[in-house]
Design a protein around this motif. Structure first.
Motif, PDB file in Angstrom:
ATOM      1  N   VAL A 613      54.894  34.256  71.123  1.00 63.85           N
ATOM      2  CA  VAL A 613      55.091  35.028  70.161  1.00 63.85           C
ATOM      3  C   VAL A 613      54.623  33.898  68.855  1.00 63.85           C
ATOM      4  O   VAL A 613      55.060  32.604  68.795  1.00 63.85           O
ATOM      5  CB  VAL A 613      56.631  35.102  69.885  1.00 63.85           C
ATOM      6  CG1 VAL A 613      56.888  35.673  68.433  1.00 63.85           C
ATOM      7  CG2 VAL A 613      56.943  36.290  70.681  1.00 63.85           C
ATOM      8  N   ALA A 614      53.670  34.279  67.992  1.00 65.56           N
ATOM      9  CA  ALA A 614      53.171  33.456  67.074  1.00 65.56           C
ATOM     10  C   ALA A 614      53.752  33.613  65.786  1.00 65.56           C
ATOM     11  O   ALA A 614      54.375  32.715  65.042  1.00 65.56           O
ATOM     12  CB  ALA A 614      51.571  33.780  66.775  1.00 65.56           C
ATOM     13  N   GLU A 615      54.081  35.021  65.579  1.00 66.29           N
ATOM     14  CA  GLU A 615      54.765  35.235  64.135  1.00 66.29           C
ATOM     15  C   GLU A 615      55.146  36.772  64.261  1.00 66.29           C
ATOM     16  O   GLU A 615      54.767  37.535  64.682  1.00 66.29           O
ATOM     17  CB  GLU A 615      53.766  35.039  62.689  1.00 66.29           C
ATOM     18  CG  GLU A 615      52.711  35.667  62.717  1.00 66.29           C
ATOM     19  CD  GLU A 615      51.742  35.368  61.599  1.00 66.29           C
ATOM     20  OE1 GLU A 615      52.403  35.254  60.482  1.00 66.29           O
ATOM     21  OE2 GLU A 615      50.719  34.849  61.728  1.00 66.29           O
ATOM     22  N   CYS A 616      56.019  37.105  63.159  1.00 67.64           N
ATOM     23  CA  CYS A 616      56.276  38.405  62.937  1.00 67.64           C
ATOM     24  C   CYS A 616      56.159  38.682  61.601  1.00 67.64           C
ATOM     25  O   CYS A 616      56.555  38.152  60.635  1.00 67.64           O
ATOM     26  CB  CYS A 616      58.010  38.555  63.227  1.00 67.64           C
ATOM     27  SG  CYS A 616      58.248  38.234  64.940  1.00 67.64           S
ATOM     28  N   ILE A 617      55.591  39.870  61.299  1.00 69.50           N
ATOM     29  CA  ILE A 617      55.234  40.418  59.836  1.00 69.50           C
ATOM     30  C   ILE A 617      55.575  42.097  59.813  1.00 69.50           C
ATOM     31  O   ILE A 617      55.900  42.528  60.538  1.00 69.50           O
ATOM     32  CB  ILE A 617      53.702  40.346  59.625  1.00 69.50           C
ATOM     33  CG1 ILE A 617      52.705  40.885  60.616  1.00 69.50           C
ATOM     34  CG2 ILE A 617      53.440  38.649  59.603  1.00 69.50           C
ATOM     35  CD1 ILE A 617      51.179  40.935  60.341  1.00 69.50           C
ATOM     36  N   SER A 662      57.965  46.548  62.659  1.00 67.31           N
ATOM     37  CA  SER A 662      57.165  45.152  62.344  1.00 67.31           C
ATOM     38  C   SER A 662      56.086  45.114  63.399  1.00 67.31           C
ATOM     39  O   SER A 662      56.117  45.866  64.374  1.00 67.31           O
ATOM     40  CB  SER A 662      58.498  44.107  62.604  1.00 67.31           C
ATOM     41  OG  SER A 662      59.502  44.310  61.831  1.00 67.31           O
ATOM     42  N   VAL A 664      54.927  42.286  65.878  1.00 63.84           N
ATOM     43  CA  VAL A 664      54.978  40.852  66.252  1.00 63.84           C
ATOM     44  C   VAL A 664      53.437  40.402  66.980  1.00 63.84           C
ATOM     45  O   VAL A 664      52.710  41.078  68.088  1.00 63.84           O
ATOM     46  CB  VAL A 664      55.898  40.677  67.682  1.00 63.84           C
ATOM     47  CG1 VAL A 664      56.023  39.530  68.280  1.00 63.84           C
ATOM     48  CG2 VAL A 664      57.035  41.463  67.370  1.00 63.84           C
ATOM     49  N   ARG A 672      44.797  36.766  70.139  1.00 60.69           N
ATOM     50  CA  ARG A 672      45.785  37.147  69.324  1.00 60.69           C
ATOM     51  C   ARG A 672      45.818  38.432  69.084  1.00 60.69           C
ATOM     52  O   ARG A 672      44.745  39.224  69.073  1.00 60.69           O
ATOM     53  CB  ARG A 672      46.009  36.246  67.843  1.00 60.69           C
ATOM     54  CG  ARG A 672      46.342  34.990  68.228  1.00 60.69           C
ATOM     55  CD  ARG A 672      46.989  34.453  67.019  1.00 60.69           C
ATOM     56  NE  ARG A 672      46.253  34.611  65.714  1.00 60.69           N
ATOM     57  CZ  ARG A 672      46.511  34.333  64.591  1.00 60.69           C
ATOM     58  NH1 ARG A 672      48.163  34.005  64.515  1.00 60.69           N
ATOM     59  NH2 ARG A 672      46.025  34.416  63.485  1.00 60.69           N
TER      60      ARG A 672
END
Length: 759
Positions: A613-617, A662, A664, A672
């Motif tokens: 997991v790199a980020e959540c937006i 969201s 992920v 990615r």
């Protein structure tokens, strides 16, 4: 024999077989290093020590076939050490074959069954080893000759070796079997007489059942040297006191031995001399006065008694104690075996099934702890929350420590390929240099075992198909010796294993032509390099023009891919014509437990590996759509175009559009992708459970786990998810739907993603 004794013996036997395998690896490693550097005396000594250890421990367990054959290999190694024989291809080939033969003999010990073919091959190879030393092959002596030997032993017993052996009190506690050494002694000659000394045995009420009180006086007929007889008792060096008198020793030597054993006890001395006479030793001795050190000094030529270094003398009947190896405390003999003063004090051998059971219990503890923590949150009691958080912290530390017990360096697996590269290169007539890097990279033991066969196939493929012959390499301006490299490293919570060569590379046109012939692709269809290389993993696919012992039948690469995917891993290829090929395998660190990121999609819980997991937006506007047929597309993330995939629609579940969703952003190596989920649930310690066979048809699922609430969550395989979307015909929609304004952008992204995957 009682059940307890049988169990102890079985455990000791299993330990011997495990240690023998380690010694075989040391034996082979030493020989392979010696082949490239004949002047490396330490490698020669390492191989000799390994062979000697195998022979010694095999003798203790009565494995006569192993002892007799290993003795021949050990003799040849000793000749190399003494410069009585030069190392050449014949010697190296015979020694490496000896390693394989010893392994087959140990296999018979493990199975308890004997194979006449193995015995025949042992005899033939033993003859070759003796021939390399200029010795005749062994033959059984005729009955008359054997009878003559026995008669000579009886009539000339006083000319044989005499061994006075006393075991110390802790010998039995430390796992030694006194009789095993006597059995092993018989492999060097004939024991003509033996008397057990029981003077040290106390009264029954004072007897310690775990202590050893035994001693032996032994007459021994053998052509072996003093050093060879010493080596028989090397394994008991810390738990015994032995004196060895050579043939023809004078009466004074026996008087000194009696003084050492009995001190000033005249009765014990008389009993010992009577024992010796009963064994056939004829001499006259003076019992009074006793010989003293002053008397010995007065002698013109005091006898020199050759013997193994021993502890301070003790009177007969006094029980002597050695160091307790279990606690690591005790006196060590100078020059003793390294393993006694080294690894055994720092390592404990544990059965794998016991370790697996411990990891399973830790997994259940993690699940139970999650349930307790969930209840604490529901109750809202601060004291309870603090207590459960502390428990979970300790559980996590315990989990990490337990999993670390299963982690082993992959270098042990890499080391096996040195022998493979040597044998295959000679078979193919090629010069190949094996370069190993990253051997200290750690991986779960179960995965290390499972990856060995796929790596073996890749290495053999590189040598057969990839690397050219010396003539071909010289013609293209390359060095005559080909380069084959094995490398391993950690990256983004995974282990990457690379197999590369500097050979001819993959023939793109030949692969495409073969694929068209097999109707795997249509005539004229345009494929990227990445897609062409993936054709190699099709069942039965081969471009070899002729079938060899190594390859050409089209069986293997598809099996390699299935094996890697069964470990939740991926495999990719990249190649350049004339420069070589790189095969990259990406594997998770462990198959047991991971740190996960919990999400919810359509009322179903899904777990992503936290390391991926790199980020959540928030969901970008270009990902929002009421079109239920739209599963994927692309979006702009701070100037970078990324593909997205709606997990709900991908799995055929109606998404929950009534609440905030969201994205992920997850990574798989350099690639990615954004995964749209309904809810973010946070980090979660995940105990991986295998999926039932009825769920095997579901795409990109690596397993399942149980939450603290008792609900089941599915573990997502990020790389498999991305690959399934592309391979299942989703690639066009994943990048951009046909006819949309993003078509040009899609083509660029496709090239970019595939280029990164091939890198």
């Amino acid at each position: 024999m009682s059940d307890d004794d049988a169990e102890i013996l079985a455990v000791a036997r299993a330990g011997f077989l495990d240690e023998a395998q380690e010694m075989l690896r040391q034996f082979e490693q030493g020989l392979l290093v010696l082949e490239s550097d004949p002047a490396d005396s330490e490698s020669l000594n390492s191989a000799f020590r390994a062979a000697h250890t195998i022979k010694g421990t095999a003798g203790m367990f009565g494995c006569d076939a192993v002892v007799s054959f290993t003795h021949e290999a050990e003799t040849l190694l000793e000749a190399l050490r003494a410069n009585q024989r030069q190392l050449d291809d014949d010697v190296m080939g015979a020694l490496l074959e000896s390693r394989d033969q010893i392994e087959m003999l140990l296999g018979e010990v493990r199975s308890g069954e004997s194979d006449p073919q193995v015995a025949a091959s042992s005899a033939a190879l033993a003859g070759r080893l003796r021939a390399l030393l200029g010795k005749p092959a062994l033959a059984e002596p005729p009955p008359a000759t054997q009878a003559a030997i026995e008669t000579k032993a009886e009539t000339a017993a006083d000319h044989g070796w005499h061994l006075s052996l006393r075991f110390l009190a802790d010998a039995l506690r430390n796992g030694l079997d006194p009789l095993s050494f006597i059995r092993y002694l018989r492999t060097l000659g004939k024991v003509t007489a033996i008397r057990t000394q029981t003077a040290a045995v106390p009264a029954l009420d004072a007897l310690d059942a775990e202590a050893c009180y035994l001693g032996f006086e032994i007459r021994f007929e053998s052509a072996a040297s003093h050093a060879e007889i010493e080596q028989v008792f090397e394994f008991a060096a810390d738990d015994s006191d032995i004196v060895i008198l050579p043939p023809g020793s004078p009466p004074a030597a026996f008087e000194d031995l009696a003084t050492q054993r009995c001190g000033s006890d005249a009765e014990a001395r008389t009993a010992l001399f009577d024992c010796w006479r009963a064994m056939g030793i004829q001499f006259e001795v003076r019992l009074e006065p006793l010989r003293t050190p002053e008397a010995n000094k007065a002698d013109e030529a005091p006898p020199v008694i050759p013997h193994i270094e021993r502890r301070a003398p003790a009177a007969e009947g006094e029980v002597k104690r050695g160091g307790d190896r279990r606690s690591g405390v005790g006196e060590r003999r100078e020059g003793g075996r390294d393993r006694r003063a080294g690894d055994e004090t720092r390592f404990v051998r544990v059965r794998a099934d016991k370790l697996d059971k411990l990891i399973d219990l830790i997994g259940e503890l993690v699940i139970a702890g999650s349930g307790a923590q969930m209840i604490a949150h529901q109750e809202g009691a601060e004291v309870l929350l603090e207590a459960t958080q502390r428990v979970m912290d300790l559980v996590q530390e315990t989990r990490d420590g337990t999993l670390a017990l299963r982690m082993v360096p992959i270098g042990e697996t890499f080391a096996r390929f040195q022998r493979v590269v040597r044998d295959v290169s000679k078979q193919l007539g090629k010069e190949v240099e094996l370069i190993v890097t990253g051997g200290d990279t750690e991986l779960d033991k179960s995965m290390v075992d499972a990856i060995a066969d796929p790596l073996m196939h890749l290495v053999r493929n590189s040598m057969d198909h990839g690397l050219e012959t010396c003539e071909e390499r010289l013609a293209t301006g390359k060095s005559p010796s080909g380069r084959l490299a094995l490398n391993a490293f950690h990256e983004a919570g995974a282990v990457v294993i690379e197999v590369s060569d500097d050979g001819r590379g993959l023939a793109r046109e030949r692969i495409l032509r073969k694929a068209v012939e097999r109707e795997l692709v249509a005539e004229g269809q345009i494929l990227s390099d990445h897609e062409v290389w993936q054709l190699i993993f099709q069942p039965g696919f081969s471009t070899a023009e002729q079938i060899t012992d190594l390859s050409g039948r089209g069986v293997g690469m598809d099996v390699v891919k299935r094996s890697i995917e069964s470990l939740r891993g991926t495999i990719s290829l990249s190649s350049q014509v004339g420069q070589g090929t790189l095969t990259q395998i990406r594997l998770p660190l462990t198959l047991a437990m991971i740190d996960g990121f919990l999400t919810m999609v359509g009322g179903v819980n899904y777990v992503l590996p936290l390391a991926a997991v790199a980020e959540c937006i928030d969901v970008p506007g270009e990902c929002s759509s009421q079109d239920e047929a739209r599963v994927s597309g692309t979006f702009n993330l701070r100037g970078e175009v990324l593909p997205w995939l709606d997990l709900a629609r991908f799995y055929g579940v109606k998404p929950d559009l009534s609440r905030r969703r969201s994205v992920v952003v997850v990574r798989d190596g350099p690639t990615r992708v954004g995964l749209i989920v309904d809810r973010l649930m946070g980090e979660h310690q995940t105990v991986i459970k295998p999926l039932s066979s009825i769920f095997q048809h579901l795409k990109a699922l690596a397993g399942s786990t149980i939450l603290g609430s008792g609900e089941v969550a599915l573990l997502l395989d990020v790389s498999g998810l991305f690959a399934a979307a592309i391979e299942g015909g989703q690639r066009a929609r994943l990048i951009a739907r046909p006819g949309s304004q993003a078509t040009h952008q899609s083509a660029h992204l496709t090239s970019s993603v595939q280029g990164k995957s091939s890198a």
